[in-house]
Motif scaffolding. Sequence first.
Motif, PDB file in Angstrom:
ATOM      1  N   PRO A   8     -83.610 -37.568  23.154  1.00  0.00           N
ATOM      2  CA  PRO A   8     -83.060 -37.549  21.745  1.00  0.00           C
ATOM      3  C   PRO A   8     -83.079 -36.019  21.006  1.00  0.00           C
ATOM      4  N   GLY A   9     -82.129 -35.909  20.030  1.00  0.00           N
ATOM      5  CA  GLY A   9     -82.194 -34.688  19.208  1.00  0.00           C
ATOM      6  C   GLY A   9     -80.468 -34.570  19.136  1.00  0.00           C
ATOM      7  N   PRO A  10     -80.214 -33.273  18.689  1.00  0.00           N
ATOM      8  CA  PRO A  10     -78.802 -32.784  18.212  1.00  0.00           C
ATOM      9  C   PRO A  10     -78.092 -32.194  19.446  1.00  0.00           C
ATOM     10  N   GLN A  11     -78.431 -32.319  20.817  1.00  0.00           N
ATOM     11  CA  GLN A  11     -77.659 -32.041  21.877  1.00  0.00           C
ATOM     12  C   GLN A  11     -75.953 -32.327  21.830  1.00  0.00           C
ATOM     13  N   CYS A  12     -75.261 -31.488  22.357  1.00  0.00           N
ATOM     14  CA  CYS A  12     -73.867 -31.876  22.223  1.00  0.00           C
ATOM     15  C   CYS A  12     -73.145 -32.530  21.207  1.00  0.00           C
ATOM     16  N   TRP A  13     -73.741 -31.890  19.860  1.00  0.00           N
ATOM     17  CA  TRP A  13     -73.007 -32.166  18.527  1.00  0.00           C
ATOM     18  C   TRP A  13     -72.339 -30.913  18.105  1.00  0.00           C
ATOM     19  N   ALA A  62     -63.525 -24.323  12.485  1.00  0.00           N
ATOM     20  CA  ALA A  62     -64.107 -24.600  13.545  1.00  0.00           C
ATOM     21  C   ALA A  62     -65.226 -23.798  14.248  1.00  0.00           C
ATOM     22  N   PRO A  63     -66.110 -24.041  15.418  1.00  0.00           N
ATOM     23  CA  PRO A  63     -66.898 -23.242  15.772  1.00  0.00           C
ATOM     24  C   PRO A  63     -66.167 -22.023  16.321  1.00  0.00           C
ATOM     25  N   PRO A  64     -66.591 -21.025  16.563  1.00  0.00           N
ATOM     26  CA  PRO A  64     -66.102 -19.813  17.362  1.00  0.00           C
ATOM     27  C   PRO A  64     -66.140 -20.025  18.941  1.00  0.00           C
ATOM     28  N   THR A  65     -66.748 -20.971  19.486  1.00  0.00           N
ATOM     29  CA  THR A  65     -66.948 -21.224  20.674  1.00  0.00           C
ATOM     30  C   THR A  65     -66.568 -22.745  21.228  1.00  0.00           C
ATOM     31  N   ARG A  66     -66.134 -22.945  22.366  1.00  0.00           N
ATOM     32  CA  ARG A  66     -65.580 -24.342  22.965  1.00  0.00           C
ATOM     33  C   ARG A  66     -67.072 -25.444  23.141  1.00  0.00           C
ATOM     34  N   PHE A  67     -66.893 -26.628  22.977  1.00  0.00           N
ATOM     35  CA  PHE A  67     -67.880 -27.597  23.254  1.00  0.00           C
ATOM     36  C   PHE A  67     -68.503 -27.217  24.547  1.00  0.00           C
ATOM     37  N   ASP A  68     -69.754 -27.414  24.448  1.00  0.00           N
ATOM     38  CA  ASP A  68     -70.544 -27.052  25.636  1.00  0.00           C
ATOM     39  C   ASP A  68     -71.326 -28.470  26.100  1.00  0.00           C
ATOM     40  N   PRO A  69     -71.105 -29.032  27.239  1.00  0.00           N
ATOM     41  CA  PRO A  69     -71.757 -30.435  27.634  1.00  0.00           C
ATOM     42  C   PRO A  69     -73.182 -30.170  27.722  1.00  0.00           C
ATOM     43  N   GLY A  70     -73.403 -28.644  27.885  1.00  0.00           N
ATOM     44  CA  GLY A  70     -75.098 -28.523  28.299  1.00  0.00           C
ATOM     45  C   GLY A  70     -75.831 -27.832  27.024  1.00  0.00           C
ATOM     46  N   ALA A  71     -75.248 -28.235  25.900  1.00  0.00           N
ATOM     47  CA  ALA A  71     -75.779 -27.303  24.565  1.00  0.00           C
ATOM     48  C   ALA A  71     -76.981 -28.108  24.188  1.00  0.00           C
ATOM     49  N   THR A  72     -77.963 -27.615  23.887  1.00  0.00           N
ATOM     50  CA  THR A  72     -79.311 -28.176  23.747  1.00  0.00           C
ATOM     51  C   THR A  72     -79.489 -28.310  21.872  1.00  0.00           C
TER      52      THR A  72
END
Length: 397
Positions: free
Chosen positions: A152-157, A185-195
């Motif tokens: 649960p939580g906002p990971q990968c948003w 847009a965010p200054p970084t690309r999408f990160d599938p490991g983002a927490t």
Amino acid sequence: MVPATLSSKATLAARAFTAACGLLWLGTAAASEVRLHVDGPVETVFRWKQDGCPSDFIPDSPARAFRRPDGSVMLIAAHFRNGSFAGPSLDRLKPRCHASSGGAELDQPERFDDRFWVQGLAPLPKGGLFALVSHEYMGKRHPGRCLSASRPGPQCWYSAIVGATADAQGLSFSLEPPATRVVAAPPTRFDPGATARTGFFTATNIVEAGGWLYFVSWAEIPGTRGNCLFRAPSDSPAGPWRARRAGGFTGFFPSAYETGRDEHTTPTRCDVIGADRQLGILRSIVRLETVDLYVGVFSVANGMQRPAGIYYSLSPDLLTWGEARMLVDLRPWYGTMECAAFYDYPSLIDPASSSPTFATAGQHLQLYLTRFNWSTCDRGLDRDLVRLSIAVRTGAP
């Protein structure tokens, strides 16, 4: 906040400052003497259980209204299906229960075509509407796109503000072409490991001053967390939009996937407005014409530094904000697991506004809210659109 009692020299200096910022000088009323008051009971505009719409036709964003060329009115309190209401006036709206528009829900974050919520409107010079939409790429919805999808939580948003257009009669929105779609847009690309979540998450309605259009977006990007102010020329609602940064409107937030852009470049920050007043996520901004001030509304959650409820703050120039004052003690749901009715997504609309997008107001407004009907502890889709009458009063409190 610039007080009304400034000396002539200080007043001229303040005007020069706001002119240099490209903002309109509005300081004719002392904000300390202006109050907003609830002036009537809660009125239900749309009742989810009774109005016969599909289950996913729900108010899920602050209400925005638009007066069409034929004089009728449309209102949208967007879910990602972006259904709307229509009628001869704001007092006689009926839901258009079908989905009017929505994203393609693509699993490619670089396309910015997953789900979107319509949140800011402006007439286009040649007819029709431009819309700022909150675009959400949620990696958890796409198989293999989030390494912690089971948690649960906002990971990968990964969220951005993008542009869309619509015919003024139908309010059926289509995203802008890919090359011009991204507003912020965010200054970084999408990160599938983002927490944690990242990006620009909301857009207020659009207001106009001094030849410029403005909106506020809540940002959570490296180096910035808070409300950021954007502007674009009045004759170009589609942009380019620039954020307030280092004292000027120089912040540029294109897609991190643009050809030739280094995603590891130091992120561009934007100035946070209202940080000294601890403003929450600004949801709606309206210019109060009778007192020459802007009013912004936001909600405060349970467990914060002030009591939970719906709050407002006043500003002469969209940069400097006054103290946050409670408008009504209706609580949002986040921060508590209680079983009750909750309220969020505040928006101020004056039915008599001369603005086609209701971006101005007089002394009488309506506060629109989403009511979450969770008294039975079933935190489902049961939510209604409601409103309360608001009066603007001046004079010492």
